[in-house]
Scaffold this motif. Structure first.
Motif, PDB file in Angstrom:
ATOM      1  N   GLU A 237       0.818  -1.205   0.000  1.00  0.00           N
ATOM      2  CA  GLU A 237       0.000   0.000   0.000  1.00  0.00           C
ATOM      3  C   GLU A 237       0.853   1.257   0.000  1.00  0.00           C
ATOM      4  OE1 GLU A 237      -3.256  -0.006  -0.529  1.00  0.00           O
ATOM      5  OE2 GLU A 237      -2.936  -2.173  -0.749  1.00  0.00           O
ATOM      6  N   GLU A 238       1.973   1.224   0.730  1.00  0.00           N
ATOM      7  CA  GLU A 238       2.859   2.397   0.805  1.00  0.00           C
ATOM      8  C   GLU A 238       3.394   2.748  -0.586  1.00  0.00           C
ATOM      9  OE1 GLU A 238       4.246   4.224   3.495  1.00  0.00           O
ATOM     10  OE2 GLU A 238       3.515   3.127   5.250  1.00  0.00           O
ATOM     11  N   ASN A 239       3.923   1.748  -1.287  1.00  0.00           N
ATOM     12  CA  ASN A 239       4.509   1.997  -2.590  1.00  0.00           C
ATOM     13  C   ASN A 239       3.467   2.340  -3.646  1.00  0.00           C
ATOM     14  OD1 ASN A 239       7.580   1.466  -2.572  1.00  0.00           O
ATOM     15  ND2 ASN A 239       6.760  -0.239  -1.371  1.00  0.00           N
ATOM     16  N   LYS A 240       2.309   1.707  -3.571  1.00  0.00           N
ATOM     17  CA  LYS A 240       1.236   2.038  -4.512  1.00  0.00           C
ATOM     18  C   LYS A 240       0.835   3.501  -4.368  1.00  0.00           C
ATOM     19  CE  LYS A 240      -1.025  -2.509  -4.918  1.00  0.00           C
ATOM     20  NZ  LYS A 240      -2.273  -3.252  -4.603  1.00  0.00           N
ATOM     21  N   LEU A 241       0.655   3.927  -3.121  1.00  0.00           N
ATOM     22  CA  LEU A 241       0.226   5.296  -2.870  1.00  0.00           C
ATOM     23  C   LEU A 241       1.299   6.297  -3.303  1.00  0.00           C
ATOM     24  CD1 LEU A 241      -1.828   7.282  -1.719  1.00  0.00           C
ATOM     25  CD2 LEU A 241      -0.803   6.934   0.546  1.00  0.00           C
ATOM     26  N   TYR A 242       2.566   6.003  -3.000  1.00  0.00           N
ATOM     27  CA  TYR A 242       3.639   6.932  -3.342  1.00  0.00           C
ATOM     28  C   TYR A 242       3.795   7.053  -4.861  1.00  0.00           C
ATOM     29  CZ  TYR A 242       8.111   9.370  -3.136  1.00  0.00           C
ATOM     30  OH  TYR A 242       9.122  10.291  -3.267  1.00  0.00           O
ATOM     31  N   LYS A 243       3.697   5.938  -5.563  1.00  0.00           N
ATOM     32  CA  LYS A 243       3.797   5.985  -7.030  1.00  0.00           C
ATOM     33  C   LYS A 243       2.622   6.766  -7.624  1.00  0.00           C
ATOM     34  CE  LYS A 243       4.191   3.074 -11.144  1.00  0.00           C
ATOM     35  NZ  LYS A 243       5.207   3.933 -11.775  1.00  0.00           N
ATOM     36  N   GLU A 244       1.435   6.534  -7.085  1.00  0.00           N
ATOM     37  CA  GLU A 244       0.258   7.274  -7.557  1.00  0.00           C
ATOM     38  C   GLU A 244       0.430   8.765  -7.305  1.00  0.00           C
ATOM     39  OE1 GLU A 244      -4.153   7.846  -5.834  1.00  0.00           O
ATOM     40  OE2 GLU A 244      -3.687   5.754  -6.359  1.00  0.00           O
ATOM     41  N   TYR A 245       0.930   9.101  -6.107  1.00  0.00           N
ATOM     42  CA  TYR A 245       1.152  10.511  -5.764  1.00  0.00           C
ATOM     43  C   TYR A 245       2.130  11.165  -6.733  1.00  0.00           C
ATOM     44  CZ  TYR A 245       3.650  14.397  -3.640  1.00  0.00           C
ATOM     45  OH  TYR A 245       4.277  15.603  -3.428  1.00  0.00           O
TER      46      TYR A 245
ATOM     47  N   ALA B  13       2.185  15.489 -12.957  1.00  0.00           N
ATOM     48  CA  ALA B  13       1.313  15.977 -14.029  1.00  0.00           C
ATOM     49  C   ALA B  13       0.832  17.388 -13.734  1.00  0.00           C
ATOM     50  CB  ALA B  13       0.120  15.035 -14.204  1.00  0.00           C
ATOM     51  N   ALA B  14       0.445  17.638 -12.478  1.00  0.00           N
ATOM     52  CA  ALA B  14      -0.029  18.973 -12.091  1.00  0.00           C
ATOM     53  C   ALA B  14       1.102  19.996 -12.174  1.00  0.00           C
ATOM     54  CB  ALA B  14      -0.603  18.926 -10.679  1.00  0.00           C
ATOM     55  N   GLN B  15       2.296  19.601 -11.746  1.00  0.00           N
ATOM     56  CA  GLN B  15       3.446  20.516 -11.776  1.00  0.00           C
ATOM     57  C   GLN B  15       3.879  20.812 -13.208  1.00  0.00           C
ATOM     58  OE1 GLN B  15       5.064  21.966  -8.885  1.00  0.00           O
ATOM     59  NE2 GLN B  15       5.788  23.247 -10.576  1.00  0.00           N
ATOM     60  N   GLU B  16       3.857  19.801 -14.059  1.00  0.00           N
ATOM     61  CA  GLU B  16       4.227  20.003 -15.465  1.00  0.00           C
ATOM     62  C   GLU B  16       3.273  20.986 -16.148  1.00  0.00           C
ATOM     63  OE1 GLU B  16       4.482  16.237 -17.383  1.00  0.00           O
ATOM     64  OE2 GLU B  16       6.155  15.557 -16.133  1.00  0.00           O
ATOM     65  N   LYS B  17       1.988  20.905 -15.820  1.00  0.00           N
ATOM     66  CA  LYS B  17       1.008  21.843 -16.372  1.00  0.00           C
ATOM     67  C   LYS B  17       1.329  23.267 -15.931  1.00  0.00           C
ATOM     68  CE  LYS B  17      -2.869  23.237 -18.287  1.00  0.00           C
ATOM     69  NZ  LYS B  17      -3.019  23.281 -19.757  1.00  0.00           N
ATOM     70  N   LEU B  18       1.646  23.425 -14.661  1.00  0.00           N
ATOM     71  CA  LEU B  18       2.002  24.741 -14.127  1.00  0.00           C
ATOM     72  C   LEU B  18       3.267  25.263 -14.807  1.00  0.00           C
ATOM     73  CD1 LEU B  18       1.297  26.860 -11.879  1.00  0.00           C
ATOM     74  CD2 LEU B  18       2.987  25.682 -10.461  1.00  0.00           C
ATOM     75  N   ASP B  19       4.264  24.406 -14.957  1.00  0.00           N
ATOM     76  CA  ASP B  19       5.534  24.821 -15.575  1.00  0.00           C
ATOM     77  C   ASP B  19       5.341  25.223 -17.030  1.00  0.00           C
ATOM     78  OD1 ASP B  19       6.826  24.305 -13.209  1.00  0.00           O
ATOM     79  OD2 ASP B  19       7.576  22.338 -13.807  1.00  0.00           O
ATOM     80  N   SER B  20       4.480  24.514 -17.744  1.00  0.00           N
ATOM     81  CA  SER B  20       4.255  24.832 -19.159  1.00  0.00           C
ATOM     82  C   SER B  20       3.634  26.216 -19.315  1.00  0.00           C
ATOM     83  CB  SER B  20       3.367  23.779 -19.817  1.00  0.00           C
ATOM     84  OG  SER B  20       2.048  23.814 -19.288  1.00  0.00           O
TER      85      SER B  20
END
Length: 456
Positions: free
Chosen positions: A123-131, A137-144
């Motif tokens: 669960e720890e790794n699943k959540l961290y990878k999802e995060y 994706a959100a940061q890349e949108k902001l940077d663009s």
């Protein structure tokens, strides 16, 4: 007696229950037949276990494919932290994950481990990878949007930036809530970039704001962050990518300022030492002697003596003792009954130091050429250092072939102390020195020696 047996069985059962397994599926199968498991502690990795990779088959789509699989049972006292499974010594041959009191099972393409890893259990790794996927994706949108504003200023960009920033913050808040009370929480909290609240129209101002706030979210004393690759990755990005200039002199100054800022963030001197050694090793790859010397002089040497690793320091300095820009290591010899030293020679404005041997056919061809080429160059002297297993061969050769050089003989050949200092692994090996005995060139062969002096 019955109670004793029952107690023993419960005890054994509890030990078995507390053990956890690390399982990996590599698709497609790899050529190697082993995997090593390490735990990351600071900037180092500590061996935990190893096992064989076995070949199995897995149905992917409509066909079966050969895969490599492994399974490692961790000891019951295994510590939570970042772990690394290595299945190749070179290239993309390892993958990092977190262990915290749960089984971990993952599948990946061994050629692209970080990009393709999927956690089937943990669960720890699943959540961290999802995060990481969502926040990236959100940061890349902001940077663009920010990059677009550098070319096209306007209110639309400002509004879009605020909306994208709100998305980043909302995503971060969501996953901080989900990760609360989990091992990965400090990693989630530290990952968020400290974005500026308003869009910036000046690239220079933007980069400066980035550099100023780059470490604001990172707690350098947090054990979870320290005992993973998180901090070292951020340090490397800050020093080598965020502080960049095309001008060589400016770049060196940026390196120094970046190193100073990084180490200023770390209160623990023990951890400072680890990061310093990590940075020295990174600069070793590009042979940046100026920065390596700077780090030793201004950072490493100022650590408490009990923390300094004298072996590490000696090895690193010896590694670059004969690089261009260094003063050539000193040695002495007897010439015509007189004691001579490289450091005190003053009969030329430049010197060619050549390590050669009478048993080397290339040397016997090149040394006479060197003599012919240097005959009319009065301000250049040759120091010919003969590496011999025993003195008799050189003594016989030298009776008629001394060429008027400064001639030195070193016994034990490759094991000769001076040869080892100069890291001689082949003959002939050339060094060009200035009058102060600083190494200014390292020609590969006689033609390179000629080219060096002919271009002047």
């Amino acid at each position: 007696m019955t109670k004793t047996i029952l107690g023993f069985l419960i005890f054994v059962s509890s030990i078995s229950f507390s053990q956890h397994k690390i399982k990996g599926i590599l698709v497609p199968k790899v050529k190697t037949d082993w995997v090593i498991l390490y735990k990351i502690e600071g900037t180092k990795q500590v061996f935990i276990s190893n096992t064989n990779l076995k070949t199995d088959s897995l149905k992917i789509g409509n066909k079966k494919e050969a895969v490599s699989v492994f399974e490692i049972t961790l000891p019951s006292n295994a510590k939570s932290g970042a772990y690394r499974a290595t299945y190749a010594l070179e290239g993309a041959g390892s993958v990092d994950f977190f262990f915290h009191k749960e089984d971990v099972t993952f599948r990946l393409n061994p050629q692209y481990p970080d990009e393709t890893i999927t956690f089937l259990k943990s669960e720890e790794n699943k959540l961290y990878k999802e995060y990481l996927a969502k926040i990236s994706a959100a940061q890349e949108k902001l940077d663009s949007i920010q990059i677009s504003a550098f070319q096209n200023q306007g209110t639309k960009n400002k509004e879009a930036y605020k909306k994208a920033l709100a998305k980043v913050l909302k995503t971060q808040q969501k996953y901080e809530e989900l990760a609360k009370n989990k091992y990965i929480f400090p990693l989630v909290k530290a990952t968020l970039r400290n974005n500026i609240p308003e869009i910036e129209t000046s690239p220079d101002a933007y980069m400066e704001a980035m550099k100023v706030s780059y470490f604001d979210k990172i707690d350098f004393s947090n054990e979870t962050l320290k005992n993973s690759s998180f901090i070292t990755d951020r340090v490397a990005d800050f020093v080598f990518y965020l502080n960049f200039s095309d001008d060589e002199k400016t770049q060196q100054n940026l390196y120094k300022e970046a190193i100073k800022k990084v180490l200023g963030k770390i209160k623990s001197q023990t951890y400072q030492k680890e990061i310093i050694e990590y940075l020295i090793t990174q600069f070793e790859a590009t042979k940046n002697l100026e920065i390596i010397d700077y780090i030793f002089e201004n950072q490493y040497n100022k650590l408490p003596e009990n923390l300094q690793d004298t072996t590490f320091k000696k090895e690193k300095l010896a590694l670059f003792a004969t690089e261009i820009g260094r003063i050539a290591p000193n040695f002495s010899w007897t010439e015509k009954g007189k004691k001579m030293q490289l450091s005190t020679l003053n009969d030329a404005s430049q010197y060619v130091l050549v390590f050669w041997s009478t048993s080397c056919s290339h040397c016997l061809r090149e040394i006479p050429q060197l003599h012919t080429f240097m005959k009319d160059k009065k301000n250049i002297k040759v120091i010919a250092f003969a590496l011999e297993k025993e003195a008799s061969a050189w003594e016989s050769f030298s009776k008629t072939n001394l060429f008027g050089f400064h001639n030195v003989v070193g016994l034990k050949k490759w094991e000769n102390e001076i040869a080892r200092t100069y890291q001689i692994v082949a003959t002939p090996t050339y060094f060009v020195l200035d009058k102060n005995k600083k190494i200014i060139a390292k020609p590969d062969e006689i033609d390179d020696v000629k080219a060096f002096f002919n271009k002047k």
